[in-house]
Enzyme design. Structure first.
Site, PDB file in Angstrom:
ATOM      1  N   GLU A 145       3.995  12.901  12.454  1.00  0.00           N
ATOM      2  CA  GLU A 145       4.540  12.838  11.088  1.00  0.00           C
ATOM      3  C   GLU A 145       3.773  13.736  10.122  1.00  0.00           C
ATOM      4  O   GLU A 145       3.963  13.639   8.911  1.00  0.00           O
ATOM      5  CB  GLU A 145       4.502  11.386  10.560  1.00  0.00           C
ATOM      6  CG  GLU A 145       5.109  10.346  11.460  1.00  0.00           C
ATOM      7  CD  GLU A 145       6.636  10.403  11.540  1.00  0.00           C
ATOM      8  OE1 GLU A 145       7.225  11.425  11.142  1.00  0.00           O
ATOM      9  OE2 GLU A 145       7.222   9.420  12.021  1.00  0.00           O
ATOM     10  N   TYR A 194       1.749  -6.567 -10.047  1.00  0.00           N
ATOM     11  CA  TYR A 194       1.030  -5.575  -9.232  1.00  0.00           C
ATOM     12  C   TYR A 194       1.958  -4.654  -8.467  1.00  0.00           C
ATOM     13  O   TYR A 194       1.611  -3.523  -8.170  1.00  0.00           O
ATOM     14  CB  TYR A 194      -0.061  -6.188  -8.355  1.00  0.00           C
ATOM     15  CG  TYR A 194       0.356  -7.257  -7.380  1.00  0.00           C
ATOM     16  CD1 TYR A 194       0.035  -8.587  -7.607  1.00  0.00           C
ATOM     17  CD2 TYR A 194       1.012  -6.934  -6.209  1.00  0.00           C
ATOM     18  CE1 TYR A 194       0.382  -9.574  -6.705  1.00  0.00           C
ATOM     19  CE2 TYR A 194       1.365  -7.906  -5.301  1.00  0.00           C
ATOM     20  CZ  TYR A 194       1.046  -9.224  -5.552  1.00  0.00           C
ATOM     21  OH  TYR A 194       1.405 -10.185  -4.642  1.00  0.00           O
TER      22      TYR A 194
HETATM   23  O1  LIG Z   1       6.950   5.543  14.228  1.00  0.00           O
HETATM   24  C1  LIG Z   1       6.377   6.502  14.770  1.00  0.00           C
HETATM   25  O2  LIG Z   1       6.504   6.818  15.957  1.00  0.00           O
HETATM   26  C2  LIG Z   1       5.434   7.295  13.892  1.00  0.00           C
HETATM   27  O3  LIG Z   1       5.952   7.356  12.589  1.00  0.00           O
HETATM   28  C3  LIG Z   1       4.123   6.541  13.838  1.00  0.00           C
HETATM   29  O4  LIG Z   1       3.998   5.612  13.097  1.00  0.00           O
HETATM   30  C4  LIG Z   1       3.040   6.892  14.797  1.00  0.00           C
HETATM   31  O5  LIG Z   1       3.149   8.219  15.270  1.00  0.00           O
HETATM   32  P1  LIG Z   1       1.851   9.120  15.478  1.00  0.00           P
HETATM   33  O6  LIG Z   1       1.152   9.202  14.147  1.00  0.00           O
HETATM   34  O7  LIG Z   1       2.355  10.425  15.968  1.00  0.00           O
HETATM   35  O8  LIG Z   1       0.988   8.389  16.468  1.00  0.00           O
HETATM   36 ZN   LIG Z   2       6.072   5.308  12.022  1.00  0.00          ZN
END
Ligand SMILES: O=C(O)[C@@H](O)C(=O)COP(=O)(O)O
Ligand SMILES: [Zn+2]
Length: 212
Positions: free
Chosen positions: A74, A120
């Site tokens: 991401e 909050y």
């Molecule tokens: O949901 C997903 O696969 C990604 O958005 C995530 O949360 C973890 O992916 P990486 O940061 O590539 O491990």
């Molecule tokens: Zn994710």
């Protein structure tokens, strides 16, 4: 703060999130902006609970991965948000339980997933636009997040059927924002079916002015 201190702080806060159940397995990713330019990003596929500074991936100021650990799938959306929100020093993406449950509801209002009922939420997030569902890692997430971040000066975005993306001025602030948002979503589920006293427009405006 130096690169090394930021790397250590990022790993410590990721472990803290993991240890308290805000992230499980390999879910989630976190990034910080470096003062010298570029970014540190959690590696793809790793658990947020077991990171050391040497495991972190680095992206240079031109947005290119530096040789070393492979960044989160991401990282494009982290970069897109850093680019259009220069005041953001860190970004946290989580699949925390209640925010993710919220993200799975049908017919969420796209401009704001949660109508404010506590201060909050307004002070930490502002409100929370919803990004349509795309598969994790899809370039459309970066595209839509960038458009939403330009249109809405808020600190949180809900990825439909996926999780949450939260900004902060530094990693501690982003983690605090994410924790308080998760609590807000938990309260929203606890209160489902109850007669909630929502904050009125004047109360929301006062809180937004304070948060500025
Ligand atoms: O949901 C997903 O696969 C990604 O958005 C995530 O949360 C973890 O992916 P990486 O940061 O590539 O491990
Ligand atoms: Zn994710």
């Amino acid at each position: 703060m130096s690169r090394n201190s930021k790397a250590e702080q990022l790993c410590a806060l990721c472990k803290s999130l993991f240890d308290r159940g805000y992230s499980v397995g390999g879910a989630g990713n976190v990034s910080v902006r470096l003062e010298e330019g570029g970014f540190l990003v959690t590696p793809t596929g790793g658990s947020l609970g077991r990171l050391t500074p040497a495991d972190l991936a680095e992206i240079d100021a031109a947005g290119q991965p530096v040789p070393g650990p492979k960044p989160s799938k991401e990282f494009a959306f982290h970069l897109a948000l850093f680019e259009c929100r220069p005041e953001a020093g860190a970004i946290v993406h989580l699949h925390s339980t209640y925010l993710t449950a919220l993200s799975c509801l049908e017919d969420l209002p796209t401009d704001n997933a949660l109508r404010p009922f506590t201060p909050y939420y307004v002070m930490r997030a502002g409100y929370m636009p919803v990004i349509p569902y795309y598969r994790p890692g899809a370039s459309e997430i970066a595209r839509d997040l960038a458009a939403a971040a330009k249109a809405h000066k808020v600190n949180a975005f809900l990825l439909a059927s996926h999780g949450v993306v939260v900004l902060g001025k530094d990693v501690e602030d982003a983690v605090n924002n994410a924790e308080e948002l998760e609590e807000t979503a938990r309260l929203a589920f606890i209160l489902r079916g109850e007669k909630i006293r929502y904050l009125n427009e004047a109360e929301i405006a006062e809180l937004r002015a304070m948060a500025r």
